[in-house]
Scaffold this motif. Structure first.
Motif, short mmCIF file in Angstrom:
data_model
loop_
_atom_site.label_atom_id
_atom_site.label_comp_id
_atom_site.label_asym_id
_atom_site.label_seq_id
_atom_site.Cartn_x
_atom_site.Cartn_y
_atom_site.Cartn_z
N HIS A 40 0.72 -1.09 -0.14
CA HIS A 40 -0.03 -0.07 0.21
C HIS A 40 0.82 1.16 -0.02
O HIS A 40 0.64 2.18 -0.70
CB HIS A 40 -0.98 0.12 1.31
N GLU A 41 1.68 1.43 1.03
CA GLU A 41 2.77 2.54 0.91
C GLU A 41 3.47 2.57 -0.32
O GLU A 41 3.98 3.61 -0.76
CB GLU A 41 3.32 2.59 2.34
N SER A 42 4.04 1.53 -0.52
CA SER A 42 4.84 1.56 -1.90
C SER A 42 4.00 2.20 -3.13
O SER A 42 4.78 2.90 -3.91
CB SER A 42 5.41 0.15 -2.18
N GLY A 43 2.70 1.72 -3.28
CA GLY A 43 2.02 2.61 -4.39
C GLY A 43 2.07 3.98 -4.05
O GLY A 43 2.17 4.62 -5.12
N ALA A 88 -2.51 -2.01 -3.70
CA ALA A 88 -2.39 -3.14 -2.94
C ALA A 88 -3.14 -4.08 -3.57
O ALA A 88 -3.09 -5.27 -3.81
CB ALA A 88 -2.55 -2.86 -1.43
N SER A 89 -4.63 -3.65 -3.95
CA SER A 89 -5.45 -4.67 -4.65
C SER A 89 -4.95 -5.00 -5.90
O SER A 89 -5.30 -6.22 -6.36
CB SER A 89 -7.08 -4.10 -4.78
N PHE A 90 -4.54 -4.25 -6.93
CA PHE A 90 -3.99 -4.68 -8.01
C PHE A 90 -2.56 -5.75 -7.78
O PHE A 90 -2.81 -6.82 -8.45
CB PHE A 90 -3.60 -3.53 -8.72
N SER A 91 -1.84 -5.43 -6.89
CA SER A 91 -0.75 -6.23 -6.52
C SER A 91 -1.40 -7.68 -6.14
O SER A 91 -0.81 -8.77 -6.51
CB SER A 91 0.04 -5.78 -5.55
N ALA A 92 -2.33 -7.80 -5.35
CA ALA A 92 -3.16 -9.02 -4.90
C ALA A 92 -3.45 -9.83 -6.06
O ALA A 92 -3.24 -11.19 -6.57
CB ALA A 92 -4.11 -9.12 -3.99
N LEU A 157 0.48 -18.56 0.24
CA LEU A 157 0.17 -18.07 1.44
C LEU A 157 0.17 -16.50 1.56
O LEU A 157 -0.58 -15.66 2.04
CB LEU A 157 1.00 -18.65 2.65
N ILE A 158 1.49 -16.00 0.97
CA ILE A 158 1.63 -14.53 0.79
C ILE A 158 0.72 -13.90 0.09
O ILE A 158 0.07 -12.72 0.31
CB ILE A 158 3.12 -14.23 0.33
N ALA A 159 0.32 -14.46 -1.19
CA ALA A 159 -0.79 -13.81 -2.09
C ALA A 159 -2.00 -13.94 -1.09
O ALA A 159 -2.71 -12.84 -1.63
CB ALA A 159 -0.79 -14.68 -3.15
N SER A 160 -2.23 -14.79 -0.59
CA SER A 160 -3.80 -15.10 0.08
C SER A 160 -3.56 -14.02 1.20
O SER A 160 -4.75 -13.29 1.32
CB SER A 160 -3.61 -16.33 0.71
N ILE A 161 -2.68 -13.89 1.88
CA ILE A 161 -2.64 -12.70 3.13
C ILE A 161 -2.78 -11.49 2.44
O ILE A 161 -3.54 -10.44 2.97
CB ILE A 161 -1.19 -12.87 3.94
N LEU A 162 -1.98 -10.94 1.08
CA LEU A 162 -2.33 -9.73 0.57
C LEU A 162 -3.87 -9.51 0.23
O LEU A 162 -4.21 -8.68 0.26
CB LEU A 162 -1.17 -9.83 -0.42
N LEU A 163 -4.48 -10.57 -0.64
CA LEU A 163 -5.63 -10.72 -0.90
C LEU A 163 -6.57 -10.42 -0.04
O LEU A 163 -7.44 -9.43 -0.23
CB LEU A 163 -6.06 -11.92 -1.77
#
Length: 225
Positions: A40-43, A88-92, A157-163
């Motif tokens: 999010h903050e990187s965006g 953040a949503s696009f990255s998920a 797992l990382i992708a799921s947490i982000l999603l």
């Protein structure tokens, strides 16, 4: 084919459930949620660089974050404010798309890229440095020591947490924008910039775009395999 689809569906459901449980564990849950905060903050930061500069990023123990940047134009401030939740949503969505296309190595490079760019250039507060360093060390250790199957499950797992957290955090800002508009973070900032669109409008926009990316991330990503 239907058996394979059912198998992947069950695996997805399992990882999503695990992710929901992980991010709600006291103290530890906030540690995992910082993954979404980092993106999010990187965006905010990446967009801010297009028309200004980034002073620093802070990542906090309660899973919140802040990007401090300078913008010379209204349009730069607007798109910088808009970028956090949408990025953040696009990255998920992107993470699941890459998993679905068997691009695990590229996904690893992207995750490490986020970590090291922030560690070297932007994050300066003690907890932020601790989180980036510890997550990078743990991530690399597990990649090196684990099998290919373990690596793939770790990335899922990382992708799921982000999603999960991209949707949850967008819902939270939507709810706050309804209850206390001036405390609604990015939604409040955008409301102040645009005047005619109140914080609940931006909160709703953040939430529905998160749902949209969530749906298409699952539909067009890993479910295609």
């Amino acid at each position: 084919m239907s058996f394979v689809r059912e198998k992947f569906s069950a695996k997805f459901f399992l990882f999503l459930v695990i992710s929901v449980l992980l991010i709600h564990i006291p103290f530890m849950g906030n540690y995992f949620r910082v993954i979404n905060t980092l993106i999010h903050e990187s965006g905010h930061a990446f967009v801010a660089l297009l028309g200004g500069n980034v002073e620093r990023i802070s990542l906090f123990m309660n899973s919140e974050g802040a990007t401090y940047s300078n913008q010379s134009t209204w349009i730069g401030s607007f798109f910088t404010g808009l970028a956090g939740y949408t990025f953040a949503s696009f990255s998920a969505f992107l993470f699941f798309l890459l998993l679905g296309r068997k691009k695990q190595i590229l996904l690893i490079d992207i995750i490490l890229g986020f970590i090291f760019i922030n560690l070297f250039f932007w994050v300066r507060n003690p907890y932020g440095i601790f989180w980036l360093s510890s997550f990078a060390a743990g991530f690399l250790f597990l990649l090196i020591k684990g099998s290919q199957g373990f690596r793939d499950h770790l990335l899922m797992l990382i992708a799921s947490i982000l999603l999960v957290d991209s949707v949850q955090s967008a819902y939270e800002i939507f709810y706050i924008s309804l209850q206390s508009p001036q405390s609604a973070g990015d939604a409040a900032n955008l409301a102040n910039l645009t005047i005619i669109f109140p914080a609940p409008f931006w909160g709703a926009l953040f939430f529905f775009q998160a749902l949209w990316f969530c749906y298409y991330g699952l539909k067009r990503g890993y479910y295609k395999t």
